[in-house]
Motif scaffolding. Structure first.
Motif, PDB file in Angstrom:
ATOM      1  N   GLN A 222       7.400  13.181  -7.388  1.00 21.83           N
ATOM      2  CA  GLN A 222       7.692  13.213  -5.983  1.00 21.83           C
ATOM      3  C   GLN A 222       6.566  13.847  -5.107  1.00 21.83           C
ATOM      4  N   ALA A 223       5.799  14.907  -5.556  1.00 23.41           N
ATOM      5  CA  ALA A 223       4.659  15.651  -4.747  1.00 23.41           C
ATOM      6  C   ALA A 223       3.479  14.565  -4.643  1.00 23.41           C
ATOM      7  N   ALA A 224       3.325  13.968  -6.174  1.00 22.82           N
ATOM      8  CA  ALA A 224       2.123  13.052  -6.233  1.00 22.82           C
ATOM      9  C   ALA A 224       2.228  11.871  -5.365  1.00 22.82           C
ATOM     10  N   ASN A 225       3.357  11.479  -5.165  1.00 19.49           N
ATOM     11  CA  ASN A 225       3.676  10.239  -4.234  1.00 19.49           C
ATOM     12  C   ASN A 225       3.291  10.526  -2.648  1.00 19.49           C
ATOM     13  N   LEU A 228      -0.316  10.427  -2.419  1.00 17.83           N
ATOM     14  CA  LEU A 228      -1.049   9.314  -2.988  1.00 17.83           C
ATOM     15  C   LEU A 228      -0.299   7.989  -2.162  1.00 17.83           C
ATOM     16  N   VAL A 229       0.841   7.946  -1.915  1.00 23.77           N
ATOM     17  CA  VAL A 229       1.676   6.853  -1.316  1.00 23.77           C
ATOM     18  C   VAL A 229       2.051   7.145   0.179  1.00 23.77           C
ATOM     19  N   ASP A 230       2.910   8.150   0.323  1.00 24.74           N
ATOM     20  CA  ASP A 230       3.593   8.412   1.598  1.00 24.74           C
ATOM     21  C   ASP A 230       2.123   8.691   2.793  1.00 24.74           C
ATOM     22  N   LYS A 231       1.229   9.370   2.325  1.00 24.73           N
ATOM     23  CA  LYS A 231      -0.070   9.739   3.233  1.00 24.73           C
ATOM     24  C   LYS A 231      -1.233   8.683   3.130  1.00 24.73           C
ATOM     25  N   TYR A 232      -0.790   7.583   2.476  1.00 23.44           N
ATOM     26  CA  TYR A 232      -1.825   6.556   2.264  1.00 23.44           C
ATOM     27  C   TYR A 232      -2.724   6.107   3.544  1.00 23.44           C
ATOM     28  N   SER A 233      -2.124   5.975   4.682  1.00 24.69           N
ATOM     29  CA  SER A 233      -2.536   5.554   5.908  1.00 24.69           C
ATOM     30  C   SER A 233      -3.433   6.738   6.609  1.00 24.69           C
ATOM     31  N   THR A 237     -11.794   8.017   3.906  1.00 23.75           N
ATOM     32  CA  THR A 237     -13.107   7.939   3.083  1.00 23.75           C
ATOM     33  C   THR A 237     -12.870   7.695   1.778  1.00 23.75           C
ATOM     34  N   LEU A 238     -11.848   7.462   1.105  1.00 24.83           N
ATOM     35  CA  LEU A 238     -11.506   7.685  -0.377  1.00 24.83           C
ATOM     36  C   LEU A 238     -11.534   6.068  -0.923  1.00 24.83           C
ATOM     37  N   ARG A 239     -12.531   5.800  -1.483  1.00 24.43           N
ATOM     38  CA  ARG A 239     -12.820   4.389  -2.189  1.00 24.43           C
ATOM     39  C   ARG A 239     -11.853   4.085  -3.395  1.00 24.43           C
ATOM     40  N   SER A 240     -11.331   4.941  -3.726  1.00 23.51           N
ATOM     41  CA  SER A 240     -10.577   4.838  -5.445  1.00 23.51           C
ATOM     42  C   SER A 240      -9.059   5.158  -4.919  1.00 23.51           C
ATOM     43  N   LEU A 241      -8.843   5.549  -3.607  1.00 21.47           N
ATOM     44  CA  LEU A 241      -7.317   5.951  -3.222  1.00 21.47           C
ATOM     45  C   LEU A 241      -6.422   4.551  -3.385  1.00 21.47           C
ATOM     46  N   PRO A 242      -6.825   3.222  -3.181  1.00 22.14           N
ATOM     47  CA  PRO A 242      -5.684   2.114  -3.451  1.00 22.14           C
ATOM     48  C   PRO A 242      -5.285   2.179  -5.010  1.00 22.14           C
ATOM     49  N   TRP A 243      -6.260   2.142  -5.963  1.00 20.58           N
ATOM     50  CA  TRP A 243      -6.102   2.352  -7.233  1.00 20.58           C
ATOM     51  C   TRP A 243      -5.113   3.519  -7.845  1.00 20.58           C
ATOM     52  N   TRP A 244      -5.376   4.946  -7.235  1.00 23.77           N
ATOM     53  CA  TRP A 244      -4.399   5.804  -7.709  1.00 23.77           C
ATOM     54  C   TRP A 244      -3.324   5.570  -6.875  1.00 23.77           C
ATOM     55  N   SER A 245      -3.168   5.316  -5.634  1.00 23.37           N
ATOM     56  CA  SER A 245      -1.941   4.955  -4.939  1.00 23.37           C
ATOM     57  C   SER A 245      -1.003   3.961  -5.972  1.00 23.37           C
ATOM     58  N   ALA A 246      -1.943   2.810  -6.326  1.00 26.49           N
ATOM     59  CA  ALA A 246      -1.018   1.735  -7.211  1.00 26.49           C
ATOM     60  C   ALA A 246      -0.619   2.249  -8.519  1.00 26.49           C
ATOM     61  N   ARG A 247      -1.274   3.237  -9.093  1.00 24.27           N
ATOM     62  CA  ARG A 247      -0.818   3.764 -10.108  1.00 24.27           C
ATOM     63  C   ARG A 247       0.591   4.622  -9.929  1.00 24.27           C
ATOM     64  N   ALA A 248       0.386   5.343  -8.881  1.00 31.08           N
ATOM     65  CA  ALA A 248       1.573   6.181  -8.646  1.00 31.08           C
ATOM     66  C   ALA A 248       2.960   5.470  -8.578  1.00 31.08           C
ATOM     67  N   MET A 249       2.681   4.477  -7.746  1.00 21.74           N
ATOM     68  CA  MET A 249       3.822   3.176  -7.333  1.00 21.74           C
ATOM     69  C   MET A 249       4.281   2.585  -8.764  1.00 21.74           C
ATOM     70  N   PHE A 250       3.174   2.235  -9.675  1.00 24.80           N
ATOM     71  CA  PHE A 250       3.742   1.537 -10.683  1.00 24.80           C
ATOM     72  C   PHE A 250       4.579   2.779 -11.736  1.00 24.80           C
ATOM     73  N   ILE A 251       4.175   3.908 -11.963  1.00 23.07           N
ATOM     74  CA  ILE A 251       4.813   4.721 -12.505  1.00 23.07           C
ATOM     75  C   ILE A 251       6.187   5.112 -12.045  1.00 23.07           C
ATOM     76  N   HIS A 252       6.246   5.181 -10.696  1.00 25.25           N
ATOM     77  CA  HIS A 252       7.665   4.976 -10.079  1.00 25.25           C
ATOM     78  C   HIS A 252       8.556   3.855 -10.304  1.00 25.25           C
ATOM     79  N   GLN A 253       7.903   2.816 -10.425  1.00 24.69           N
ATOM     80  CA  GLN A 253       8.482   1.395 -10.949  1.00 24.69           C
ATOM     81  C   GLN A 253       8.966   1.659 -12.036  1.00 24.69           C
TER      82      GLN A 253
END
Length: 314
Positions: A222-225, A228-233, A237-253
């Protein structure tokens, strides 16, 4: 192998001279070895002896399977394993046919897979002490399937069943309940109060799909999301953010009872950014860029396969 009966089984009869009767002879050796018909103990107590015999049979089956994979996929060639006579080879290939699907005619050393299947698939119910057996048995069955001309329903049922055992035993770790995936358990992270836990689990529900009830420390996801997800926008400056955000979402799924369309859209979108950012330009980049591209391809394939976008998963 120390035991002469098992040494004969994997040393001479299988890797060396092979005849039409080799498989039946091997099967008899295995049965006699598991039942200790010769009365020569392998280990101390009866329980230790049984476990040792089953472990030696597992080692034999795994060795044969790995030799077959080496011969047909990874290399190098098995220079010490001669080709078998053509009439024996045709009989072995014929024995693999299932549901009208035939064995790939150019497969090398098919008798190795046949012998591996004897140890890992045919004798599956003969073992009692091998925790990893379902995994190795499923691997052998999947290699058999990959060598057939089409999909076999005869293989699919027990293969999926054994991989579900693997999932419970090694992923959900339901045997011990210590961790969610990799372990070891987080001994310094105490469990949260039950009413808080239920509220956290409830917060993950999406599209009618509920959170797996035995997940450990759900408040960490919940805290990771949140980051990485809720504050995505909120990040620029974070080039790898889409990757880590997608990882968090996939773990949720993966922790939900079924697929959520609410997760799928942004998850796939972010992995497409990863694809453009890390894969398409990797050929002209550094070794680090190429390594990241390999990892990105693997994760993309896993995600697209999960959503059954099979063309993209390749």
């Amino acid at each position: 192998m120390a035991h002469p009966g098992l040494h004969r089984v994997i040393g001479q009869d299988i890797f060396g001279t092979v005849s039409q009767d080799s498989l039946s002879v091997l099967s008899s050796h295995v049965d006699a070895f598991l039942l200790n018909l010769d009365g020569a103990p392998v280990a101390g107590t009866p329980e230790q002896d049984k476990a040792a015999r089953e472990t030696l049979c597992l080692i034999a089956g795994v060795s044969l399977l790995q030799a077959f994979i080496q011969s047909n996929w990874t290399g190098p060639a098995l220079t010490s394993t001669p080709d078998i006579p053509d009439e024996v080879r045709q009989a072995v290939l014929k024995s693999f046919e299932l549901d009208g699907e035939t064995m790939y005619s150019k497969v090398r050393h098919p008798h190795l897979l046949q012998a591996a299947n004897l140890f890992l698939v045919d004798k599956y119910s003969s073992y009692d002490t091998l925790r990893s057996l379902p995994w190795w048995s499923a691997r052998a069955m999947f290699i058999h399937q990959r060598c057939l001309s089409g999909k076999s329903s005869t293989i699919k049922g027990p293969l999926v069943s054994r991989m579900e055992i693997v999932e419970r035993r090694y992923i959900y770790n339901s045997d011990t309940g210590e961790s969610n995936w990799t372990g070891p358990a987080l001994t310094s992270t105490p469990d949260i109060p039950d009413e808080v836990r239920q509220a956290v689990l409830k917060s993950f529900e999406l599209d009618g799909e509920t959170m797996y009830s035995k997940v450990r420390h759900p408040h960490l996801l919940q805290a990771a999301n949140l980051f990485l997800v809720d504050k995505y926008s909120s990040y620029d400056t974070l080039r790898s953010l889409p990757w880590w955000s997608a990882r968090a979402m996939f773990i949720h799924q993966r922790c939900l009872s079924g697929k959520s369309s609410t997760i799928k859209g942004p998850l796939v979108s972010r992995m497409e950014i990863v694809e453009r950012r890390y894969i398409y330009n990797s050929d002209t980049g550094t070794q680090r860029d190429r390594t990241l591209a390999i990892h990105a391809r693997i994760e993309l394939s896993l995600i697209f396969y999960y959503y059954r976008q099979l063309t993209r998963s390749r």
